[in-house]
Motif scaffolding. Structure first.
Motif, mmCIF file in Angstrom:
data_model
loop_
_atom_site.group_PDB
_atom_site.id
_atom_site.type_symbol
_atom_site.label_atom_id
_atom_site.label_comp_id
_atom_site.label_asym_id
_atom_site.label_seq_id
_atom_site.Cartn_x
_atom_site.Cartn_y
_atom_site.Cartn_z
ATOM 1 N N ALA A 1 -29.433 -17.726 1.651
ATOM 2 C CA ALA A 1 -28.070 -18.006 2.124
ATOM 3 C C ALA A 1 -27.458 -16.715 2.647
ATOM 4 O O ALA A 1 -27.867 -15.621 2.277
ATOM 5 C CB ALA A 1 -27.217 -18.573 0.993
ATOM 6 N N SER A 2 -26.465 -16.857 3.509
ATOM 7 C CA SER A 2 -25.758 -15.678 4.026
ATOM 8 C C SER A 2 -24.274 -15.829 3.709
ATOM 9 O O SER A 2 -23.812 -16.919 3.384
ATOM 10 C CB SER A 2 -25.972 -15.546 5.531
ATOM 11 O OG SER A 2 -25.443 -16.666 6.209
ATOM 12 N N PHE A 3 -23.545 -14.742 3.806
ATOM 13 C CA PHE A 3 -22.103 -14.834 3.564
ATOM 14 C C PHE A 3 -21.362 -13.839 4.439
ATOM 15 O O PHE A 3 -21.918 -12.851 4.908
ATOM 16 C CB PHE A 3 -21.753 -14.621 2.083
ATOM 17 C CG PHE A 3 -22.205 -13.310 1.516
ATOM 18 C CD1 PHE A 3 -21.436 -12.170 1.676
ATOM 19 C CD2 PHE A 3 -23.397 -13.219 0.826
ATOM 20 C CE1 PHE A 3 -21.844 -10.963 1.155
ATOM 21 C CE2 PHE A 3 -23.821 -12.003 0.297
ATOM 22 C CZ PHE A 3 -23.038 -10.885 0.464
ATOM 23 N N SER A 4 -20.103 -14.139 4.655
ATOM 24 C CA SER A 4 -19.203 -13.220 5.345
ATOM 25 C C SER A 4 -18.005 -13.008 4.444
ATOM 26 O O SER A 4 -17.670 -13.873 3.639
ATOM 27 C CB SER A 4 -18.769 -13.790 6.698
ATOM 28 O OG SER A 4 -18.038 -14.993 6.513
ATOM 29 N N GLY A 5 -17.359 -11.871 4.585
ATOM 30 C CA GLY A 5 -16.214 -11.562 3.748
ATOM 31 C C GLY A 5 -16.589 -10.590 2.659
ATOM 32 O O GLY A 5 -17.740 -10.226 2.494
ATOM 33 N N GLY A 6 -15.581 -10.168 1.950
ATOM 34 C CA GLY A 6 -15.801 -9.168 0.913
ATOM 35 C C GLY A 6 -15.821 -7.786 1.535
ATOM 36 O O GLY A 6 -15.269 -7.555 2.611
ATOM 37 N N GLU B 1 -4.269 -8.500 1.096
ATOM 38 C CA GLU B 1 -4.346 -8.777 -0.340
ATOM 39 C C GLU B 1 -5.239 -9.961 -0.652
ATOM 40 O O GLU B 1 -5.491 -10.265 -1.803
ATOM 41 C CB GLU B 1 -2.939 -9.030 -0.898
ATOM 42 C CG GLU B 1 -2.060 -7.806 -0.842
ATOM 43 C CD GLU B 1 -0.653 -8.098 -1.314
ATOM 44 O OE1 GLU B 1 -0.198 -9.246 -1.196
ATOM 45 O OE2 GLU B 1 -0.007 -7.163 -1.796
ATOM 46 N N LEU B 2 -5.709 -10.634 0.384
ATOM 47 C CA LEU B 2 -6.565 -11.813 0.202
ATOM 48 C C LEU B 2 -7.837 -11.628 1.000
ATOM 49 O O LEU B 2 -7.796 -11.209 2.159
ATOM 50 C CB LEU B 2 -5.841 -13.068 0.686
ATOM 51 C CG LEU B 2 -6.654 -14.371 0.655
ATOM 52 C CD1 LEU B 2 -6.918 -14.814 -0.781
ATOM 53 C CD2 LEU B 2 -5.934 -15.462 1.418
ATOM 54 N N THR B 3 -8.952 -11.891 0.373
ATOM 55 C CA THR B 3 -10.212 -11.924 1.113
ATOM 56 C C THR B 3 -10.859 -13.277 0.880
ATOM 57 O O THR B 3 -10.779 -13.841 -0.213
ATOM 58 C CB THR B 3 -11.154 -10.771 0.708
ATOM 59 O OG1 THR B 3 -12.289 -10.778 1.585
ATOM 60 C CG2 THR B 3 -11.632 -10.881 -0.720
ATOM 61 N N THR B 4 -11.438 -13.803 1.929
ATOM 62 C CA THR B 4 -12.156 -15.072 1.853
ATOM 63 C C THR B 4 -13.629 -14.801 2.079
ATOM 64 O O THR B 4 -14.001 -14.153 3.061
ATOM 65 C CB THR B 4 -11.638 -16.071 2.904
ATOM 66 O OG1 THR B 4 -10.245 -16.317 2.639
ATOM 67 C CG2 THR B 4 -12.399 -17.388 2.839
ATOM 68 N N ILE B 5 -14.440 -15.280 1.166
ATOM 69 C CA ILE B 5 -15.890 -15.137 1.258
ATOM 70 C C ILE B 5 -16.441 -16.513 1.609
ATOM 71 O O ILE B 5 -16.239 -17.473 0.860
ATOM 72 C CB ILE B 5 -16.489 -14.650 -0.074
ATOM 73 C CG1 ILE B 5 -15.846 -13.327 -0.478
ATOM 74 C CG2 ILE B 5 -18.004 -14.554 0.012
ATOM 75 C CD1 ILE B 5 -15.978 -13.004 -1.942
ATOM 76 N N THR B 6 -17.092 -16.615 2.747
ATOM 77 C CA THR B 6 -17.669 -17.886 3.169
ATOM 78 C C THR B 6 -19.187 -17.785 3.088
ATOM 79 O O THR B 6 -19.792 -16.913 3.712
ATOM 80 C CB THR B 6 -17.237 -18.251 4.604
ATOM 81 O OG1 THR B 6 -15.806 -18.316 4.636
ATOM 82 C CG2 THR B 6 -17.818 -19.596 5.032
ATOM 83 N N HIS C 1 -11.928 -17.652 -2.425
ATOM 84 C CA HIS C 1 -10.746 -16.866 -2.075
ATOM 85 C C HIS C 1 -10.414 -15.932 -3.238
ATOM 86 O O HIS C 1 -10.300 -16.380 -4.385
ATOM 87 C CB HIS C 1 -9.563 -17.780 -1.778
ATOM 88 C CG HIS C 1 -9.901 -18.850 -0.784
ATOM 89 N ND1 HIS C 1 -9.943 -18.630 0.573
ATOM 90 C CD2 HIS C 1 -10.260 -20.150 -0.948
ATOM 91 C CE1 HIS C 1 -10.292 -19.733 1.203
ATOM 92 N NE2 HIS C 1 -10.491 -20.671 0.296
ATOM 93 N N VAL C 2 -10.233 -14.647 -2.924
ATOM 94 C CA VAL C 2 -9.915 -13.657 -3.943
ATOM 95 C C VAL C 2 -8.620 -12.961 -3.530
ATOM 96 O O VAL C 2 -8.560 -12.303 -2.493
ATOM 97 C CB VAL C 2 -11.046 -12.620 -4.106
ATOM 98 C CG1 VAL C 2 -10.691 -11.619 -5.206
ATOM 99 C CG2 VAL C 2 -12.374 -13.305 -4.406
ATOM 100 N N PHE C 3 -7.578 -13.135 -4.348
ATOM 101 C CA PHE C 3 -6.276 -12.505 -4.117
ATOM 102 C C PHE C 3 -6.171 -11.287 -5.008
ATOM 103 O O PHE C 3 -6.433 -11.363 -6.206
ATOM 104 C CB PHE C 3 -5.146 -13.496 -4.425
ATOM 105 C CG PHE C 3 -3.784 -12.912 -4.258
ATOM 106 C CD1 PHE C 3 -3.228 -12.744 -2.995
ATOM 107 C CD2 PHE C 3 -3.046 -12.509 -5.362
ATOM 108 C CE1 PHE C 3 -1.971 -12.191 -2.836
ATOM 109 C CE2 PHE C 3 -1.782 -11.946 -5.211
ATOM 110 C CZ PHE C 3 -1.246 -11.797 -3.942
ATOM 111 N N MET C 4 -5.789 -10.142 -4.430
ATOM 112 C CA MET C 4 -5.660 -8.913 -5.190
ATOM 113 C C MET C 4 -4.204 -8.494 -5.270
ATOM 114 O O MET C 4 -3.492 -8.573 -4.263
ATOM 115 C CB MET C 4 -6.499 -7.815 -4.553
ATOM 116 C CG MET C 4 -7.983 -8.047 -4.808
ATOM 117 S SD MET C 4 -9.041 -7.416 -3.534
ATOM 118 C CE MET C 4 -8.784 -8.568 -2.226
#
Length: 122
Positions: A74-79, A88-93, A106-109
């Motif tokens: 699998a592959s991913f984007s984000g982070g 403050e928000l990153t989305t990893i797909t 979704h990671v909110f910091m």
């Protein structure tokens, strides 16, 4: 008793591969973990949970978010390195091996004391 020759085996394997009996592509679009270099991921990672909060110490300028795909193909984007000054928000797909199955995390910091003033009003 007949002996199988190399040529016979080669022809058989060629036919087997050409008929589409190869392994099906994975549809696993989950992560096995989300690692962060500072702060605490809340709730604790679970591949079925897609929304997280990371509280970081005041003054933290960036957080490194390192996702790990559950399926190696699998592959991913984000982070990556997330600047708290700009985002403050990153989305990893995550995209599964089949190329169509996707899942987003979704990671909110936030800084630990960013809401302290709101709690003391009143």
């Amino acid at each position: 008793m007949k002996r199988i020759t190399f040529t016979t085996l080669f022809v058989f394997m060629s036919l087997l591969l050409s008929t589409g009996l190869s392994r099906a592509q994975s549809t696993d679009a989950t992560l096995s973990d989300i690692n962060i270099d500072i702060g605490v991921l809340t709730p604790a990672f679970n591949p079925d949970i897609t929304k997280y909060v990371v509280l970081v110490p005041d003054g933290t300028e960036a957080v490194t978010v390192s996702p790990l795909a559950n399926e190696g193909s699998a592959s991913f984007s984000g982070g990556g390195v997330i600047s708290l000054a700009n985002q403050e928000l990153t989305t990893i797909t995550v995209t599964a091996e089949d190329g169509t199955t996707k899942k987003s995390y979704h990671v909110f910091m936030a800084h630990e004391n960013c809401y302290a003033a709101l709690l003391t009003i009143g």
